[in-house]
Design a protein around this motif. Sequence first.
Motif, short mmCIF file in Angstrom:
data_model
loop_
_atom_site.label_atom_id
_atom_site.label_comp_id
_atom_site.label_asym_id
_atom_site.label_seq_id
_atom_site.Cartn_x
_atom_site.Cartn_y
_atom_site.Cartn_z
N GLU A 191 -12.04 -38.29 55.25
CA GLU A 191 -13.30 -37.90 55.87
C GLU A 191 -14.22 -37.36 54.79
N ALA A 192 -15.18 -38.17 54.39
CA ALA A 192 -16.07 -37.79 53.29
C ALA A 192 -17.25 -38.75 53.24
N GLU A 193 -18.32 -38.32 52.58
CA GLU A 193 -19.46 -39.18 52.32
C GLU A 193 -19.05 -40.28 51.34
N ALA A 194 -19.65 -41.47 51.51
CA ALA A 194 -19.33 -42.58 50.63
C ALA A 194 -19.69 -42.29 49.18
N ALA A 195 -20.57 -41.32 48.96
CA ALA A 195 -20.99 -40.99 47.59
C ALA A 195 -19.83 -40.46 46.74
N VAL A 196 -18.73 -40.03 47.37
CA VAL A 196 -17.59 -39.53 46.59
C VAL A 196 -16.71 -40.67 46.09
N ALA A 197 -17.09 -41.92 46.37
CA ALA A 197 -16.27 -43.07 45.99
C ALA A 197 -15.79 -43.06 44.54
N PRO A 198 -16.63 -42.66 43.56
CA PRO A 198 -16.14 -42.67 42.17
C PRO A 198 -14.91 -41.79 41.96
N GLY A 201 -11.78 -43.93 42.63
CA GLY A 201 -11.57 -45.15 41.85
C GLY A 201 -10.56 -44.93 40.74
N PRO A 202 -10.43 -45.89 39.84
CA PRO A 202 -11.16 -47.17 39.86
C PRO A 202 -10.58 -48.14 40.88
N ALA A 203 -11.44 -48.89 41.52
CA ALA A 203 -11.03 -49.87 42.52
C ALA A 203 -11.29 -51.27 42.01
N ASP A 204 -10.45 -52.19 42.46
CA ASP A 204 -10.65 -53.61 42.12
C ASP A 204 -11.72 -54.23 43.01
N LEU A 205 -11.86 -53.69 44.22
CA LEU A 205 -12.80 -54.26 45.19
C LEU A 205 -13.35 -53.14 46.06
N VAL A 206 -14.67 -53.10 46.21
CA VAL A 206 -15.31 -52.12 47.09
C VAL A 206 -15.97 -52.86 48.25
N LEU A 207 -15.67 -52.43 49.46
CA LEU A 207 -16.28 -52.96 50.68
C LEU A 207 -17.22 -51.91 51.23
N THR A 217 -28.89 -47.10 48.14
CA THR A 217 -28.78 -45.75 47.58
C THR A 217 -27.42 -45.53 46.92
N LEU A 218 -26.39 -46.17 47.47
CA LEU A 218 -25.02 -45.95 46.98
C LEU A 218 -24.64 -46.84 45.79
N LEU A 219 -25.52 -47.76 45.40
CA LEU A 219 -25.13 -48.70 44.34
C LEU A 219 -24.60 -48.02 43.07
N ALA A 224 -19.80 -47.04 39.84
CA ALA A 224 -18.92 -46.09 39.15
C ALA A 224 -17.50 -46.12 39.69
N ALA A 225 -17.34 -46.57 40.94
CA ALA A 225 -16.00 -46.60 41.55
C ALA A 225 -15.22 -47.85 41.15
#
Length: 230
Positions: A191-198, A201-207, A217-219, A224-225
């Motif tokens: 449960e968190a804002e998508a902005a914490v994605a980095p 990470g690192p992820a191979d694929l982001v959906l 805005t999140l690009l 970074a993730a």
Amino acid sequence: MTWWAVEVPTDESNRGPIGTWLVARTGAAVEERADGTLVACVESEDAAQALLRSLDSAHAVRGRGRAVEPVDWATQWRDGLAPRRFGRLTLAPSWALPAGDAGVLVVIDPESAFGSGEHGSTRTALRLLERLLHPGDRVLDLGTGSGILAIAAVRLGAGHATGLEVDGDALAIARRNVHRNEVVDRVHLVEAEAAVAPLLGPADLVLSNILRSVNETLLPAIRAALRPGG
């Protein structure tokens, strides 16, 4: 509680102004039908009659009000949901499991969360997921909703998927779907804002099957993730 619908006939010359006026007066979205009729909803017959009088005064247009039959939304959301096939994937609600070969089955009861496979953006994301995913990939799903994309990712062969969701109610639904598909060991929900994605990470694929304006805005966070080449 009985809601009332206010139906207003319009044409191209007044549809925009009347629609804007209805939204401002009701504080809610307005349905536009194919014949140009605009439909607003209010909470009572008195409110409907008051809105109709104001409409006539402001725009010289006569509409009509009608009572809307009560709906049990706790079960109504099930209507129209049935097994759907997308490439190797088959999506199905728990009460309508397919018979025979279903390929890679994902069982989703969306309830009040977004993500049933009926919306075009979800279908597109599922097709791209199957095309781009490699076995063992680490996946981030931003705005996971019902959990549909994260669950589909691991069912297609991802090593691990993390779903981020800011809505706690949607997250509870996603957790039930994770258990329903027996992928608790490979799908992690946060449960968190998508902005914490980095931070995840690192992820191979982001959906990220959410609003385009939010995605733009999140690009930077999405970039970074991702691992190099992700």
